[in-house]
Design a protein around this motif. Structure first.
Motif, mmCIF file in Angstrom:
data_model
loop_
_atom_site.group_PDB
_atom_site.id
_atom_site.type_symbol
_atom_site.label_atom_id
_atom_site.label_comp_id
_atom_site.label_asym_id
_atom_site.label_seq_id
_atom_site.Cartn_x
_atom_site.Cartn_y
_atom_site.Cartn_z
ATOM 1 N N GLU A 91 39.979 76.160 56.502
ATOM 2 C CA GLU A 91 39.637 77.574 56.577
ATOM 3 C C GLU A 91 38.131 77.801 56.662
ATOM 4 O O GLU A 91 37.673 78.785 57.213
ATOM 5 C CB GLU A 91 40.211 78.308 55.368
ATOM 6 N N PHE A 92 37.355 76.920 56.062
ATOM 7 C CA PHE A 92 35.902 77.028 56.043
ATOM 8 C C PHE A 92 35.316 75.686 56.423
ATOM 9 O O PHE A 92 35.834 74.667 56.044
ATOM 10 C CB PHE A 92 35.390 77.395 54.637
ATOM 11 N N CYS A 93 34.245 75.680 57.166
ATOM 12 C CA CYS A 93 33.410 74.507 57.447
ATOM 13 C C CYS A 93 33.130 74.364 58.935
ATOM 14 O O CYS A 93 33.813 74.945 59.771
ATOM 15 C CB CYS A 93 33.960 73.208 56.884
ATOM 16 N N VAL A 94 32.100 73.606 59.211
ATOM 17 C CA VAL A 94 31.742 73.227 60.573
ATOM 18 C C VAL A 94 32.160 71.778 60.722
ATOM 19 O O VAL A 94 31.971 70.988 59.801
ATOM 20 C CB VAL A 94 30.213 73.363 60.790
ATOM 21 N N ASP A 110 31.718 80.196 56.675
ATOM 22 C CA ASP A 110 32.750 81.169 57.012
ATOM 23 C C ASP A 110 32.780 81.396 58.524
ATOM 24 O O ASP A 110 31.780 81.808 59.120
ATOM 25 C CB ASP A 110 32.473 82.487 56.281
ATOM 26 N N GLU A 111 33.907 81.120 59.138
ATOM 27 C CA GLU A 111 34.056 81.216 60.595
ATOM 28 C C GLU A 111 33.768 82.626 61.109
ATOM 29 O O GLU A 111 33.118 82.811 62.140
ATOM 30 C CB GLU A 111 35.467 80.784 60.975
ATOM 31 N N THR A 112 34.235 83.640 60.396
ATOM 32 C CA THR A 112 34.034 85.029 60.825
ATOM 33 C C THR A 112 32.545 85.383 60.872
ATOM 34 O O THR A 112 32.068 86.015 61.812
ATOM 35 C CB THR A 112 34.781 85.997 59.882
ATOM 36 N N THR A 113 31.797 84.952 59.850
ATOM 37 C CA THR A 113 30.349 85.208 59.808
ATOM 38 C C THR A 113 29.646 84.501 60.950
ATOM 39 O O THR A 113 28.773 85.074 61.608
ATOM 40 C CB THR A 113 29.762 84.760 58.456
ATOM 41 N N LEU A 114 30.010 83.258 61.198
ATOM 42 C CA LEU A 114 29.401 82.502 62.293
ATOM 43 C C LEU A 114 29.659 83.183 63.633
ATOM 44 O O LEU A 114 28.736 83.378 64.439
ATOM 45 C CB LEU A 114 29.920 81.066 62.329
ATOM 46 N N LEU A 122 25.803 74.734 65.272
ATOM 47 C CA LEU A 122 26.530 75.862 64.698
ATOM 48 C C LEU A 122 26.070 76.149 63.274
ATOM 49 O O LEU A 122 25.938 77.305 62.871
ATOM 50 C CB LEU A 122 28.038 75.609 64.739
ATOM 51 N N PHE A 123 25.785 75.106 62.513
ATOM 52 C CA PHE A 123 25.307 75.313 61.152
ATOM 53 C C PHE A 123 23.919 75.943 61.151
ATOM 54 O O PHE A 123 23.626 76.824 60.342
ATOM 55 C CB PHE A 123 25.285 73.995 60.378
ATOM 56 N N THR A 124 23.060 75.536 62.057
ATOM 57 C CA THR A 124 21.720 76.129 62.163
ATOM 58 C C THR A 124 21.828 77.607 62.538
ATOM 59 O O THR A 124 21.098 78.445 62.008
ATOM 60 C CB THR A 124 20.875 75.358 63.194
ATOM 61 N N ILE A 125 22.732 77.939 63.437
ATOM 62 C CA ILE A 125 22.958 79.344 63.799
ATOM 63 C C ILE A 125 23.451 80.118 62.578
ATOM 64 O O ILE A 125 22.997 81.225 62.300
ATOM 65 C CB ILE A 125 23.954 79.456 64.976
ATOM 66 N N TYR A 126 24.349 79.523 61.822
ATOM 67 C CA TYR A 126 24.912 80.173 60.640
ATOM 68 C C TYR A 126 23.829 80.470 59.597
ATOM 69 O O TYR A 126 23.833 81.518 58.961
ATOM 70 C CB TYR A 126 25.994 79.280 60.038
ATOM 71 N N THR A 127 22.887 79.537 59.418
ATOM 72 C CA THR A 127 21.839 79.689 58.405
ATOM 73 C C THR A 127 20.553 80.293 58.968
ATOM 74 O O THR A 127 19.535 80.326 58.281
ATOM 75 C CB THR A 127 21.525 78.336 57.738
ATOM 76 N N SER A 128 20.597 80.798 60.178
ATOM 77 C CA SER A 128 19.386 81.336 60.827
ATOM 78 C C SER A 128 18.707 82.476 60.068
ATOM 79 O O SER A 128 17.489 82.629 60.202
ATOM 80 C CB SER A 128 19.701 81.777 62.259
ATOM 81 N N PRO A 129 19.397 83.281 59.272
ATOM 82 C CA PRO A 129 18.682 84.327 58.530
ATOM 83 C C PRO A 129 17.587 83.792 57.600
ATOM 84 O O PRO A 129 16.660 84.515 57.262
ATOM 85 C CB PRO A 129 19.787 85.031 57.741
ATOM 86 N N ILE A 130 17.673 82.531 57.200
ATOM 87 C CA ILE A 130 16.615 81.948 56.363
ATOM 88 C C ILE A 130 15.275 82.024 57.085
ATOM 89 O O ILE A 130 14.256 82.365 56.492
ATOM 90 C CB ILE A 130 16.946 80.481 55.997
ATOM 91 N N SER A 131 15.267 81.734 58.382
ATOM 92 C CA SER A 131 14.011 81.783 59.139
ATOM 93 C C SER A 131 13.510 83.215 59.278
ATOM 94 O O SER A 131 12.303 83.446 59.349
ATOM 95 C CB SER A 131 14.170 81.131 60.507
ATOM 96 N N ASN A 132 14.410 84.199 59.303
ATOM 97 C CA ASN A 132 13.989 85.600 59.371
ATOM 98 C C ASN A 132 13.230 86.008 58.115
ATOM 99 O O ASN A 132 12.266 86.767 58.182
ATOM 100 C CB ASN A 132 15.195 86.517 59.568
ATOM 101 N N SER A 176 37.785 79.174 69.846
ATOM 102 C CA SER A 176 38.964 78.299 69.891
ATOM 103 C C SER A 176 38.657 76.920 69.297
ATOM 104 O O SER A 176 39.534 76.278 68.728
ATOM 105 C CB SER A 176 39.483 78.154 71.319
ATOM 106 N N TYR A 177 37.408 76.484 69.408
ATOM 107 C CA TYR A 177 36.977 75.204 68.830
ATOM 108 C C TYR A 177 37.078 75.247 67.303
ATOM 109 O O TYR A 177 37.459 74.268 66.670
ATOM 110 C CB TYR A 177 35.537 74.924 69.280
ATOM 111 N N LEU A 178 36.748 76.395 66.710
ATOM 112 C CA LEU A 178 36.752 76.527 65.252
ATOM 113 C C LEU A 178 38.111 76.931 64.689
ATOM 114 O O LEU A 178 38.415 76.641 63.531
ATOM 115 C CB LEU A 178 35.713 77.577 64.821
ATOM 116 N N ASP A 179 38.925 77.601 65.471
ATOM 117 C CA ASP A 179 40.164 78.193 64.969
ATOM 118 C C ASP A 179 41.294 77.169 64.874
ATOM 119 O O ASP A 179 41.508 76.366 65.782
ATOM 120 C CB ASP A 179 40.594 79.343 65.890
ATOM 121 N N GLY A 180 42.007 77.227 63.773
ATOM 122 C CA GLY A 180 43.219 76.416 63.633
ATOM 123 C C GLY A 180 42.988 74.933 63.471
ATOM 124 O O GLY A 180 43.894 74.143 63.713
#
Length: 117
Positions: A72-75, A26-30, A85-95, A50-54
């Motif tokens: 609408e969704f994906c890296v 989800d772009e908004t979450t990222l 970007l995907f690692t940043i998105y899934t970073s809560p796993i390491s927390n 801007s890289y992710l949008d549209g």
């Protein structure tokens, strides 16, 4: 997987295959995570936004192409930024893993491993 070591202690290995999750990001979450967790703001934030949008995609077979469809969704897979970007998105796993003192955690893109001693 449980591993037996030479010191007769046991280790538990948890491996997560998140390869399908690339298509559901989800772009908004990222963007929220970039700002609030990693402090990415200003020009850099706007550039990634801007890289992710549209973005759109289409299929090409020979000289024929399908109509473009909005993503609408994906890296972007196959890009240099995709794994980061995907690692940043899934970073809560390491927390979560960090809360356990005997857990070693390794994460890169869609490959995540946790080793408990």
């Amino acid at each position: 997987m449980i591993l037996q070591t030479t010191s007769h202690s046991r280790s538990l290995v948890l491996q997560l295959d998140l390869s399908e999750a690339f298509d559901t990001l989800d772009e908004t979450t990222l963007l929220h995570r970039l700002d609030h967790t990693f402090g990415v703001r200003g020009t850099t934030y706007k550039w990634i936004e801007s890289y992710l949008d549209g973005r759109s995609q289409f299929v090409m077979v020979g000289d024929r192409t399908s109509a473009p469809v909005l993503c609408e969704f994906c890296v972007p897979q196959g890009s240099v930024l995709g794994p980061l970007l995907f690692t940043i998105y899934t970073s809560p796993i390491s927390n979560v893993s960090a809360q356990f003192k005997n857990v070693n955690h390794a994460q890169y893109s869609d490959d995540t491993q946790s080793l408990s001693k």
